[in-house]
Scaffold this active site. Structure first.
Site, PDB file in Angstrom:
ATOM      1  N   HIS A   1      -3.383  -5.891   0.885  1.00 60.69           N
ATOM      2  CA  HIS A   1      -2.885  -5.958   2.146  1.00 60.69           C
ATOM      3  C   HIS A   1      -2.718  -7.458   2.756  1.00 60.69           C
ATOM      4  O   HIS A   1      -3.610  -8.147   3.500  1.00 60.69           O
ATOM      5  CB  HIS A   1      -3.550  -5.187   3.479  1.00 60.69           C
ATOM      6  CG  HIS A   1      -3.202  -3.741   3.318  1.00 60.69           C
ATOM      7  ND1 HIS A   1      -2.269  -2.986   4.100  1.00 60.69           N
ATOM      8  CD2 HIS A   1      -4.142  -2.764   2.711  1.00 60.69           C
ATOM      9  CE1 HIS A   1      -2.466  -1.647   3.777  1.00 60.69           C
ATOM     10  NE2 HIS A   1      -3.443  -1.664   2.734  1.00 60.69           N
TER      11      HIS A   1
ATOM     12  N   CYS B   1       0.822  -1.243   0.060  1.00 54.56           N
ATOM     13  CA  CYS B   1       0.047   0.166   0.095  1.00 54.56           C
ATOM     14  C   CYS B   1       0.758   1.315   0.025  1.00 54.56           C
ATOM     15  O   CYS B   1       1.759   1.631  -1.047  1.00 54.56           O
ATOM     16  CB  CYS B   1      -1.171  -0.156   1.123  1.00 54.56           C
ATOM     17  SG  CYS B   1      -2.424   0.979   1.049  1.00 54.56           S
TER      18      CYS B   1
ATOM     19  N   GLU C   1      -1.258  -8.712   5.038  1.00 51.06           N
ATOM     20  CA  GLU C   1      -0.926  -8.879   6.485  1.00 51.06           C
ATOM     21  C   GLU C   1      -2.315  -8.791   7.037  1.00 51.06           C
ATOM     22  O   GLU C   1      -2.509  -9.184   8.300  1.00 51.06           O
ATOM     23  CB  GLU C   1       0.046  -7.675   7.126  1.00 51.06           C
ATOM     24  CG  GLU C   1      -0.631  -6.500   7.402  1.00 51.06           C
ATOM     25  CD  GLU C   1      -0.515  -5.623   6.030  1.00 51.06           C
ATOM     26  OE1 GLU C   1      -0.704  -6.139   5.024  1.00 51.06           O
ATOM     27  OE2 GLU C   1      -1.070  -4.168   6.005  1.00 51.06           O
TER      28      GLU C   1
END
Lengths: 87, 234
Positions: free
Chosen positions: B203, B86, B205
């Site tokens: 993302h 990002c 994560e």
């Protein structure tokens, strides 16, 4: 002291989403003759230097290194440096 | 193997990355304050998401001049792995470590939702446990994710296998409807020619534990350890 203005615009070949939205909004307000709107940035830089040539060269370098992204933007350093009184 | 997560003023996904690496992947990880320059001890460095320096001027434009970024360029030259997620992707673009630039989302909206991605290249340090063509679900959360590059650069990305993820529908079709932000060629993630730098808007994560709705991102972290611990074999 010199005050320099820098105009930063998206390259004309790129779609400017902000401009498209503003054009639509202006039409809603009744400005039907508006055919295109594009949004840029104006950056005013005050420099403690009286050498116009050096000021222009330095500002151009600032644009290339930081202020504009050459992949998507073009910049224009407005020609006239304006003397401002030192505070 | 050791991970590092760079922290800039305004990073806000640094703790999520740290959590996944330490508690889910169970690998050593430490934070790297953006002024640190000793990167030799790391195998993989994460540039996390967030709004470094408030996205002033352009996302990533200020962060790219952080001291750590100079050291990071040398780290990349030595073959170290770097993943920018990002805002981290935006920083890599501004730094010139990846080609192209980000424009505002074509809708002008900040988009925060799950999307489908197609894995385009499994032969990278970051994707070697996925299959090419595999469809995965990951969340995006950005206002400036409309990837742009000129036609020559795009042709080069295609021919050199540098497009790693594309936005797609649930069946894996690359369509304009499945493109959330207007990115050229539905690009969601690219790597450099040497394949040791990856930038992606989604993302991983945030989707590495089933309790969070998807664990599709975990394979990315596991691919990295697989690659490093296998001494660069894919």
């Amino acid at each position: 002291m010199r005050k320099v203005r820098v105009l930063i615009r998206l390259k004309p070949t790129l779609m400017d989403a902000q401009g498209v939205v503003l054009k639509r909004a202006l039409k809603q307000l009744g400005y039907n003759s508006v055919t295109d709107v594009r949004v840029g940035k104006l950056i005013e830089i005050t420099i403690d230097c009286d050498d116009d040539k050096r000021v222009m060269a330095e500002v151009k370098e600032m644009c290339q290194r930081l202020l504009a992204n050459p992949v998507i933007e073009e910049f224009e350093v407005l020609d006239e440096t304006t003397p401002t009184s030192a505070r | 193997m050791r991970f590092g997560v760079v922290v800039f003023p305004g990073s806000n996904c640094d703790q999520d990355c740290y959590h996944v690496i330490r508690n889910v992947l169970k690998k050593p990880v430490e934070y790297i304050w953006h002024e640190r320059t000793d990167l030799n001890r790391f195998d993989c460095i994460v540039l996390p998401g967030g709004f470094s320096y408030g996205d002033y001027l352009r996302p990533g434009a200020i962060a790219r001049f952080a001291k750590t970024m100079d050291a990071l360029s040398e780290f990349v030259e030595r073959g170290g792995l770097v993943i920018g997620i990002c805002n981290g992707f935006q920083i890599l673009l501004e730094a010139g470590l990846l080609p192209g630039a980000m424009l505002r989302n074509r809708s002008l909206r900040f988009i925060c939702k799950y999307v489908h991605l197609r894995v385009e290249n499994e032969k990278t340090p970051f994707t070697n446990l996925y299959r090419s063509g595999q469809v995965v679900r990951m969340p995006i959360a950005h206002g400036d994710g409309n990837y742009y590059c000129d036609e020559d650069t795009l042709a080069e990305l295609e021919s050199k296998g540098q497009i790693v993820f594309r936005y797609c529908d649930e069946l894996g079709n690359i369509t304009d409807d499945a493109n959330p932000n207007g990115s050229i060629a539905n690009i969601a993630g690219i790597c450099n020619e040497q394949k040791n730098v990856l930038g992606m808007m989604p993302h991983p994560e945030r989707c590495s534990e089933t309790i969070l709705g998807s664990s599709d991102g975990l394979l990315l972290w596991k691919s990295i350890t697989n690659w490093v611990e296998g001494n660069g074999r894919i």
